[in-house]
Design an enzyme around this catalytic site. Sequence first.
Site, PDB file in Angstrom:
ATOM      1  N   SER A  71     -17.984 -36.442  -3.914  1.00 20.16           N
ATOM      2  CA  SER A  71     -18.254 -34.778  -3.500  1.00 20.16           C
ATOM      3  C   SER A  71     -18.500 -35.020  -1.929  1.00 20.16           C
ATOM      4  CB  SER A  71     -19.328 -34.306  -4.255  1.00 20.16           C
ATOM      5  OG  SER A  71     -19.848 -33.363  -3.636  1.00 20.16           O
ATOM      6  N   MET A  80     -20.672 -28.927 -15.633  1.00 20.74           N
ATOM      7  CA  MET A  80     -21.594 -29.339 -14.799  1.00 20.74           C
ATOM      8  C   MET A  80     -22.937 -30.476 -15.566  1.00 20.74           C
ATOM      9  SD  MET A  80     -20.636 -28.123 -11.974  1.00 20.74           S
ATOM     10  CE  MET A  80     -21.988 -28.829 -11.216  1.00 20.74           C
ATOM     11  N   HIS A 115     -13.391 -34.141  -4.074  1.00 21.13           N
ATOM     12  CA  HIS A 115     -14.092 -33.201  -4.529  1.00 21.13           C
ATOM     13  C   HIS A 115     -14.787 -32.185  -3.501  1.00 21.13           C
ATOM     14  CE1 HIS A 115     -15.813 -31.107  -7.943  1.00 21.13           C
ATOM     15  NE2 HIS A 115     -16.938 -30.843  -7.127  1.00 21.13           N
ATOM     16  N   ASP A 138     -16.709 -28.903  -2.689  1.00 22.73           N
ATOM     17  CA  ASP A 138     -17.605 -27.933  -3.101  1.00 22.73           C
ATOM     18  C   ASP A 138     -17.650 -26.813  -2.318  1.00 22.73           C
ATOM     19  OD1 ASP A 138     -18.557 -29.196  -5.511  1.00 22.73           O
ATOM     20  OD2 ASP A 138     -19.361 -30.653  -4.163  1.00 22.73           O
ATOM     21  N   ASP A 152     -19.652 -33.315 -13.300  1.00 22.55           N
ATOM     22  CA  ASP A 152     -20.309 -33.055 -11.899  1.00 22.55           C
ATOM     23  C   ASP A 152     -21.481 -32.867 -11.725  1.00 22.55           C
ATOM     24  OD1 ASP A 152     -20.626 -32.474  -9.242  1.00 22.55           O
ATOM     25  OD2 ASP A 152     -19.180 -30.643  -9.129  1.00 22.55           O
ATOM     26  N   MET A 192     -19.184 -23.163  -1.797  1.00 18.75           N
ATOM     27  CA  MET A 192     -20.245 -22.336  -2.308  1.00 18.75           C
ATOM     28  C   MET A 192     -20.482 -20.939  -1.253  1.00 18.75           C
ATOM     29  SD  MET A 192     -23.159 -25.304  -2.776  1.00 18.75           S
ATOM     30  CE  MET A 192     -22.646 -26.716  -3.767  1.00 18.75           C
ATOM     31  N   MET A 224     -17.668 -22.523  -6.289  1.00 21.59           N
ATOM     32  CA  MET A 224     -18.813 -21.728  -6.868  1.00 21.59           C
ATOM     33  C   MET A 224     -19.183 -20.547  -6.002  1.00 21.59           C
ATOM     34  SD  MET A 224     -21.178 -25.363  -6.873  1.00 21.59           S
ATOM     35  CE  MET A 224     -19.755 -26.285  -5.964  1.00 21.59           C
TER      36      MET A 224
HETATM   37  C1  DX5 Z   1     -23.327 -29.382  -7.190  1.00 17.12           C
HETATM   38  C2  DX5 Z   1     -21.919 -29.936  -6.728  1.00 17.12           C
HETATM   39  C3  DX5 Z   1     -21.656 -31.287  -7.073  1.00 17.12           C
HETATM   40  C4  DX5 Z   1     -22.847 -32.256  -6.078  1.00 17.12           C
HETATM   41  C5  DX5 Z   1     -22.625 -33.601  -6.802  1.00 17.12           C
HETATM   42  O1  DX5 Z   1     -23.449 -28.035  -7.430  1.00 17.12           O
HETATM   43  O2  DX5 Z   1     -20.851 -29.131  -7.537  1.00 17.12           O
HETATM   44  O3  DX5 Z   1     -20.525 -31.543  -6.678  1.00 17.12           O
HETATM   45  O4  DX5 Z   1     -22.443 -32.223  -4.713  1.00 17.12           O
HETATM   46  O5  DX5 Z   1     -23.527 -34.330  -5.799  1.00 17.12           O
HETATM   47  P1  DX5 Z   1     -24.406 -35.291  -6.579  1.00 17.12           P
HETATM   48  O6  DX5 Z   1     -23.451 -36.561  -7.048  1.00 17.12           O
HETATM   49  O7  DX5 Z   1     -25.264 -35.885  -5.585  1.00 17.12           O
HETATM   50  O8  DX5 Z   1     -25.217 -34.639  -7.706  1.00 17.12           O
HETATM   51 ZN    ZN Z   2     -18.986 -29.925  -7.580  1.00 14.32          ZN
END
Ligand code: DX5
Ligand code: ZN
Length: 213
Positions: A6, A135, A31, A33, A173, A35, A66
């Site tokens: 990530s 999740m 990956h 993310d 995740d 947001m 997200m």
């Molecule tokens: C959280 C994200 C994850 C997160 C994972 O909302 O979707 O992808 O960054 O990071 P770690 O492995 O540190 O939990």
């Molecule tokens: Zn994620």
Amino acid sequence: MLIAPSLLSCDFSKFGAEISRMDKAGADYMHLDVMDGHFVPNITFGAPVIKYVRSFTEKPFDVHLMISEPFKYIDDFCDAGADIITFHIESDSDPIKTIEKIKARGVKAGIVIKPKTDAEAVFPYLDKLDMVLVMTVEPGFGGQSFMADMLPKVKALKEEIKRRNLNVLIEADGGISESNIAQCIDAGVDVAVAGTAVFKAENPAEAIANLKK
Ligand code: DX5
Ligand code: ZN
């Protein structure tokens, strides 16, 4: 087991180089993310940034949305170079329309479920999906603790996918590390996202190799 680092935990002053570094370290997917500060209480980056870093690897871009109203932004993320787009079933877009929009662009489609959402919520869409993302933390931030009580949902999904003879990957995740990845594999996870476990490691290549072992 495939490993998807990530990038949320990367050094954003050198986003492209961080992607190259993960590529060389043996990452299977990148990956990403996304947001919006509305669906989750944090803001990261959007399609223009993804487009800029697309050329730093040939590995698949696994884009985790997200955001509210994901349907509206599907074309932007496809144009930016996403290979897999996952969106939350708890968001306000129609799941079928959103899946169809993603697939019409030749991109793989996945649904994400938050910790409080049951596995059964995605059963009606399974035959249209390429991936389900479970999740294992509340979405919004990296570095949280792994919720082992999400694993029964992974098992239930795996059984349903097998029972219906479908070809759907299960991704998990949040909080995944060497201390819990074996449990993930046993439950049926195919793709593990790892932020902290890879980026805070002294040697990310070793960290990825250890997760795979
Ligand atoms: C959280 C994200 C994850 C997160 C994972 O909302 O979707 O992808 O960054 O990071 P770690 O492995 O540190 O939990
Ligand atoms: Zn994620």
